[in-house]
Design a protein around this motif. Structure first.
Motif, PDB file in Angstrom:
ATOM      1  N   LEU A 161       0.846  -1.188   0.000  1.00  0.00           N
ATOM      2  CA  LEU A 161       0.000   0.000   0.000  1.00  0.00           C
ATOM      3  C   LEU A 161       0.884   1.241   0.000  1.00  0.00           C
ATOM      4  N   THR A 162       0.379   2.320  -0.584  1.00  0.00           N
ATOM      5  CA  THR A 162       1.093   3.592  -0.511  1.00  0.00           C
ATOM      6  C   THR A 162       0.933   4.169   0.895  1.00  0.00           C
ATOM      7  N   VAL A 163       1.653   5.246   1.172  1.00  0.00           N
ATOM      8  CA  VAL A 163       1.593   5.882   2.492  1.00  0.00           C
ATOM      9  C   VAL A 163       0.164   6.271   2.851  1.00  0.00           C
ATOM     10  N   LYS A 164      -0.540   6.902   1.924  1.00  0.00           N
ATOM     11  CA  LYS A 164      -1.891   7.370   2.216  1.00  0.00           C
ATOM     12  C   LYS A 164      -2.887   6.219   2.298  1.00  0.00           C
ATOM     13  N   GLU A 165      -2.732   5.222   1.443  1.00  0.00           N
ATOM     14  CA  GLU A 165      -3.609   4.051   1.533  1.00  0.00           C
ATOM     15  C   GLU A 165      -3.453   3.384   2.891  1.00  0.00           C
ATOM     16  N   HIS A 171      -6.740   4.160   9.855  1.00  0.00           N
ATOM     17  CA  HIS A 171      -7.747   4.981  10.533  1.00  0.00           C
ATOM     18  C   HIS A 171      -9.103   4.280  10.548  1.00  0.00           C
ATOM     19  N   LEU A 172      -9.443   3.601   9.465  1.00  0.00           N
ATOM     20  CA  LEU A 172     -10.700   2.848   9.435  1.00  0.00           C
ATOM     21  C   LEU A 172     -10.664   1.686  10.430  1.00  0.00           C
ATOM     22  N   LEU A 173      -9.529   0.985  10.494  1.00  0.00           N
ATOM     23  CA  LEU A 173      -9.405  -0.146  11.412  1.00  0.00           C
ATOM     24  C   LEU A 173      -9.455   0.294  12.874  1.00  0.00           C
ATOM     25  N   LYS A 174      -9.004   1.504  13.143  1.00  0.00           N
ATOM     26  CA  LYS A 174      -9.035   2.030  14.511  1.00  0.00           C
ATOM     27  C   LYS A 174     -10.447   2.410  14.946  1.00  0.00           C
ATOM     28  N   ASN A 175     -11.334   2.605  13.974  1.00  0.00           N
ATOM     29  CA  ASN A 175     -12.670   3.133  14.283  1.00  0.00           C
ATOM     30  C   ASN A 175     -13.783   2.276  13.686  1.00  0.00           C
ATOM     31  N   PRO A 176     -13.801   0.972  13.967  1.00  0.00           N
ATOM     32  CA  PRO A 176     -14.833   0.114  13.380  1.00  0.00           C
ATOM     33  C   PRO A 176     -16.233   0.530  13.825  1.00  0.00           C
ATOM     34  N   ASN A 188      -7.114  13.730   9.283  1.00  0.00           N
ATOM     35  CA  ASN A 188      -6.337  12.762  10.059  1.00  0.00           C
ATOM     36  C   ASN A 188      -5.299  12.018   9.230  1.00  0.00           C
ATOM     37  N   VAL A 189      -5.622  11.740   7.989  1.00  0.00           N
ATOM     38  CA  VAL A 189      -4.710  10.951   7.160  1.00  0.00           C
ATOM     39  C   VAL A 189      -3.754  11.841   6.375  1.00  0.00           C
ATOM     40  N   GLY A 226     -19.393  10.074   4.228  1.00  0.00           N
ATOM     41  CA  GLY A 226     -18.051   9.511   4.279  1.00  0.00           C
ATOM     42  C   GLY A 226     -18.084   7.999   4.238  1.00  0.00           C
ATOM     43  N   TYR A 227     -17.326   7.364   5.142  1.00  0.00           N
ATOM     44  CA  TYR A 227     -17.195   5.909   5.126  1.00  0.00           C
ATOM     45  C   TYR A 227     -17.188   5.360   6.546  1.00  0.00           C
ATOM     46  N   LYS A 228     -17.535   4.074   6.648  1.00  0.00           N
ATOM     47  CA  LYS A 228     -17.344   3.373   7.914  1.00  0.00           C
ATOM     48  C   LYS A 228     -16.972   1.929   7.627  1.00  0.00           C
TER      49      LYS A 228
END
Length: 236
Positions: A161-165, A171-176, A188-189, A226-228
Motif C-alpha cells: 500500500l502507498t503511504v496514504k492508503e 484509521h478505518l481499522l481504529k474506528n470500526p 487525520n490521514v 463519508g465511510y465506515k
C-alpha cells in the motif's frame, strides 16, 4: 519531529521557472533537493539517489508524470515512495488517474509555496509517526496491519500500500462501526487543513478495495457523508 536536512526531495518539472521557484522554497525549509526536467531523468535520479519524496509534474517530455508514477509503483523498492503531483487545473481527469496509480497527494498550479511545503511536511510527519510508534497490530478477518513495520498482510501474503492508503486503512481499522466524514479522514490521514477535493478520499478507498477485495463489502459508503468499516472480530 523529522529532521529536514536528512531528507532528499526530487523535483520533477519541465518548466524552468517553476522548477527553480519550488527548489528555492524546498531548500529554504532545510531539505536537500534533486532535480529532473523529464520523466526519463526522474527515473534515473530515483535509481541513483534514492529520494525520500518526489514532487512530480504530470506534463513531462519523454515519459509523462503518470507513466513515471506507474513505473515507480510497480517496483518493490519504490512502491511506497511518497509522491505529490504538480498539476494544472485543466488536468483534473489526469489528477484522478494519478491518484488511482498510487500518488499520495496533488497540488494544483498556480499553487501557494507555503501550501506546498505544508503538504510535504505533513507527509514526512506521517511517515515519522509510523516509524516511531511501538508495534501495534490491527486485525480484520484474514487481514493484519502492523503499524511499526508499515506492513499489511492477508493470510501471510504481503500487500503493498502507498503511504496514504496505509494511513486511511489504519484509521478505518481504529474506528470500526464509526462513520468517518471525508473531512475527518482528510484531516487525520493527510495531516493538514486540506483545501482540495474530497474526491481524493474516494479514489484512495477504491484503490484499497482493489488491493484488498476482502474489504469490498466491509468498507461502507455513507451517502454524502463519508465511510465506515463494518464491525467484525477486529482487535488491536
Amino acid at each position: 519531529m523529522f529532521h529536514a536536512p536528512s531528507k532528499k526531495v526530487l523535483i520533477v518539472e519541465d518548466e524552468k521557472d517553476i522548477l527553480q521557484l519550488v527548489k528555492m522554497y524546498v531548500e529554504k525549509e532545510g531539505f536537500r533537493t534533486l532535480i529532473a526536467m523529464d520523466g526519463a531523468d526522474a527515473l534515473r535520479q530515483v535509481r541513483a539517489n534514492r529520494p525520500d519524496l518526489i514532487l512530480l509534474d504530470l506534463m513531462l517530455p519523454e515519459i509523462d508524470g503518470l507513466e513515471v508514477c506507474k513505473k515507480l509503483r510497480l517496483m518493490p523498492q519504490t512502491a511506497m515512495l511518497p509522491i505529490i503531483m504538480l498539476t494544472a487545473k485543466s488536468e483534473e481527469s489526469d489528477t484522478i488517474v494519478g491518484l488511482e496509480l498510487g500518488a499520495d497527494d496533488y497540488v494544483t498550479k498556480p499553487f501557494s509555496p507555503r501550501g506546498l511545503m505544508a503538504r510535504i511536511k505533513a507527509l514526512f510527519r506521517r511517515l515519522e509517526r509510523a516509524n516511531d510508534r511501538e508495534a501495534s497490530d490491527y486485525r480484520y478477518g484474514h487481514l493484519n496491519l502492523n503499524v511499526s513495520r508499515h506492513e499489511v498482510t492477508v493470510q501471510g501474503r504481503e500487500i503493498t500500500l502507498t503511504v496514504k492508503e496505509f494511513g486511511l486503512l489504519e484509521h478505518l481499522l481504529k474506528n470500526p462501526g464509526r462513520v468517518l466524514t471525508r473531512d475527518v479522514l482528510l484531516n487525520n490521514v493527510w495531516g493538514y487543513d486540506y483545501h482540495g477535493t474530497t474526491r481524493t478520499v474516494d479514489v484512495h478507498v477504491r484503490r484499497i478495495k482493489q488491493k484488498l477485495p476482502l474489504l469490498n463489502d466491509a468498507i461502507l459508503s455513507v451517502q454524502s457523508v463519508g465511510y465506515k468499516l463494518k464491525e467484525q472480530d477486529l482487535h488491536a
